[in-house]
Design a protein around this motif. Structure first.
Motif, PDB file in Angstrom:
ATOM      1  N   LYS A  54      -7.263   3.500  -3.837  1.00 38.20           N
ATOM      2  CA  LYS A  54      -7.716   2.238  -3.257  1.00 38.20           C
ATOM      3  C   LYS A  54      -8.459   2.554  -1.971  1.00 38.20           C
ATOM      4  O   LYS A  54      -7.959   3.285  -1.115  1.00 38.20           O
ATOM      5  CB  LYS A  54      -6.530   1.322  -2.976  1.00 38.20           C
ATOM      6  CG  LYS A  54      -6.925  -0.037  -2.391  1.00 38.20           C
ATOM      7  CD  LYS A  54      -5.704  -0.924  -2.187  1.00 38.20           C
ATOM      8  CE  LYS A  54      -6.087  -2.280  -1.600  1.00 38.20           C
ATOM      9  NZ  LYS A  54      -6.999  -3.032  -2.481  1.00 38.20           N
ATOM     10  N   ASP A  86      -8.278   6.510  -9.099  1.00 41.16           N
ATOM     11  CA  ASP A  86      -7.346   5.389  -8.956  1.00 41.16           C
ATOM     12  C   ASP A  86      -7.062   5.039  -7.497  1.00 41.16           C
ATOM     13  O   ASP A  86      -6.275   4.133  -7.218  1.00 41.16           O
ATOM     14  CB  ASP A  86      -6.016   5.715  -9.651  1.00 41.16           C
ATOM     15  CG  ASP A  86      -6.165   5.819 -11.158  1.00 41.16           C
ATOM     16  OD1 ASP A  86      -7.043   5.118 -11.707  1.00 41.16           O
ATOM     17  OD2 ASP A  86      -5.415   6.587 -11.782  1.00 41.16           O
ATOM     18  N   LEU A 146       0.819  -1.214   0.000  1.00 38.88           N
ATOM     19  CA  LEU A 146       0.000   0.000   0.000  1.00 38.88           C
ATOM     20  C   LEU A 146       0.853   1.266   0.000  1.00 38.88           C
ATOM     21  O   LEU A 146       0.320   2.367  -0.146  1.00 38.88           O
ATOM     22  CB  LEU A 146      -0.925   0.010   1.229  1.00 38.88           C
ATOM     23  CG  LEU A 146      -1.914  -1.155   1.340  1.00 38.88           C
ATOM     24  CD1 LEU A 146      -2.693  -1.064   2.638  1.00 38.88           C
ATOM     25  CD2 LEU A 146      -2.867  -1.164   0.146  1.00 38.88           C
ATOM     26  N   LEU A 183      -4.530   6.264  -1.149  1.00 39.99           N
ATOM     27  CA  LEU A 183      -5.254   5.350  -0.271  1.00 39.99           C
ATOM     28  C   LEU A 183      -6.314   6.115   0.505  1.00 39.99           C
ATOM     29  O   LEU A 183      -6.058   7.200   1.036  1.00 39.99           O
ATOM     30  CB  LEU A 183      -4.269   4.686   0.699  1.00 39.99           C
ATOM     31  CG  LEU A 183      -4.753   3.488   1.504  1.00 39.99           C
ATOM     32  CD1 LEU A 183      -5.144   2.337   0.601  1.00 39.99           C
ATOM     33  CD2 LEU A 183      -3.657   3.030   2.475  1.00 39.99           C
TER      34      LEU A 183
END
Length: 382
Positions: free
Chosen positions: A69, A67, A25, A30
């Motif tokens: 996550k 894009d 990650l 994020l």
């Protein structure tokens, strides 16, 4: 003696916790938060570059950064790591205040004669990184306000010292929004008359500010001038708020008992939000007609949301009330409190829920705590 006050803030705490457990990650946009109708609890600096911010609806965040996550979040992981960091710091400083799940104040006044305060703070930050695996920023200054603003200006991985002689020159060019007590409404009010920097605010007559924004005018002026006498309050896990009801006539009316518990949870959660507390433990207490007393508790992710706390309280009541016997008392207690705002626990919240809380709290503040409430929580016996 000059005070030496440190503010420490774990950088993008929820994101850092997830990256600590999953290196894949690292470096990607994020977002931590709920589903499509939820809101952003935290986001990485990579996502912030696209305009993503905490408390923003997830749908809007994904439009800005498609894009990114999205991770729903791990309540238990964040609470456990917060506790770990608290222990690491607490062992190394004379006075520690846990301001929220991810930020702390340290009072190192007088410690310079033993060890340089700045160097000491650097070593504490290094210990947090080494032992907990989490990045942390800090600022050292003469009071809580200046050190907190300093941490915000130095992140990420900030290491800043603002000496007494440097305080005003550090504050002056900054936006008044950097002062912790300045919200959107106050900012808009002051902006309309040309007050946008701390320097301009600091030069305003105190009486004028008091006329504009009320009793907080003097406190705001003091903060703009780098004045803050508020002490670092020693951290304690034992702080709690509670309420209980002893019945005139013993009862075993399950529906009414559950309504009462739900109402208790709502009122205590409102108190948490007003006093800027979050709780980590829910405790339910019952006393049977023969005076046998039982309690049961459950750990939760730090929250002040009554829909969460009410659900947990009712689950505990179902578990603890096992005898077909009348009750003479029920009680509810929230413990393990830390300072913080509700937006720190947004994993299960939706935009509608956040709006509902703001509206209900506004009505309670204006018309009284009994002015509005959930139907399930209306107290019987009134």
């Amino acid at each position: 003696m000059n005070r030496a006050i440190v503010h420490m803030d774990l950088d993008t705490f929820f994101v850092s916790c997830e990256r600590r457990n999953n290196a894949q990650l690292d470096g990607i946009p994020l977002i931590i938060g709920g589903g499509d109708r939820g809101v952003v609890a935290s986001c990485s600096y990579e996502a912030r570059k696209f305009g993503v911010r905490s408390a923003m609806p997830i749908r809007m965040a994904l439009r800005l950064c498609p894009d990114a996550k999205v991770i729903r979040g791990d309540h238990e992981l964040y609470s456990n790591l917060s506790h770990t960091v608290t222990q690491i710091i607490q062992e190394k400083v004379p006075v520690l205040e846990k301001a929220s799940i991810d930020e702390f104040y340290l009072d190192l006044t007088g410690m310079d004669k033993f060890f340089g305060c700045y160097q000491w703070t650097q070593e504490i930050a290094a210990a947090v990184k080494k032992e907990a695996g989490l990045p942390i920023s800090f600022a050292l200054s003469t009071n809580k306000t200046v050190s907190k603003i300093g941490t915000g200006e130095s992140k990420p991985l900030g290491r800043l010292e603002i000496k007494e002689i440097e305080v005003q020159s550090f504050l002056n060019p900054l936006s008044i929004k950097k002062i912790p007590m300045v919200g959107d409404k106050t900012f808009q009010l002051l902006s309309r008359i040309g007050i946008r920097t701390i320097h301009t605010l600091a030069e305003m007559p105190v009486l004028v500010l008091q006329q504009m924004i009320g009793v907080n005018g003097k406190e705001l002026w003091k903060k703009a001038n780098g004045i803050d006498e508020n002490p670092v309050v020693p951290y304690s896990e034992r702080k709690s708020i509670s309420t209980e009801r002893t019945f005139t006539n013993d009862t075993m009316d399950i529906m009414e008992l559950k309504r009462l518990i739900s109402g208790m949870a709502e009122q205590l959660a409102y108190q948490l939000r007003q006093e800027k507390w979050l709780t980590s433990t829910v405790v339910v207490k019952i006393r049977y007609a023969n005076f046998d007393t039982e309690t049961k508790q459950h750990k939760v992710a730090y929250t002040s949301a009554d829909h969460t706390l009410s659900r947990v309280a009712l689950e505990l009541f179902n578990q603890i009330y096992t005898r077909r016997m009348r009750l003479r008392l029920v009680g509810l207690r929230f413990t393990g409190l830390v300072h913080g705002n509700h937006q720190m626990n947004l994993f299960e919240d939706t935009e509608e829920q956040m709006s509902l809380y703001q509206t209900m709290d506004y009505l309670k503040n204006r018309f009284g705590v009994d002015a509005v409430g959930r139907a399930s929580g209306f107290d019987f016996g009134k």
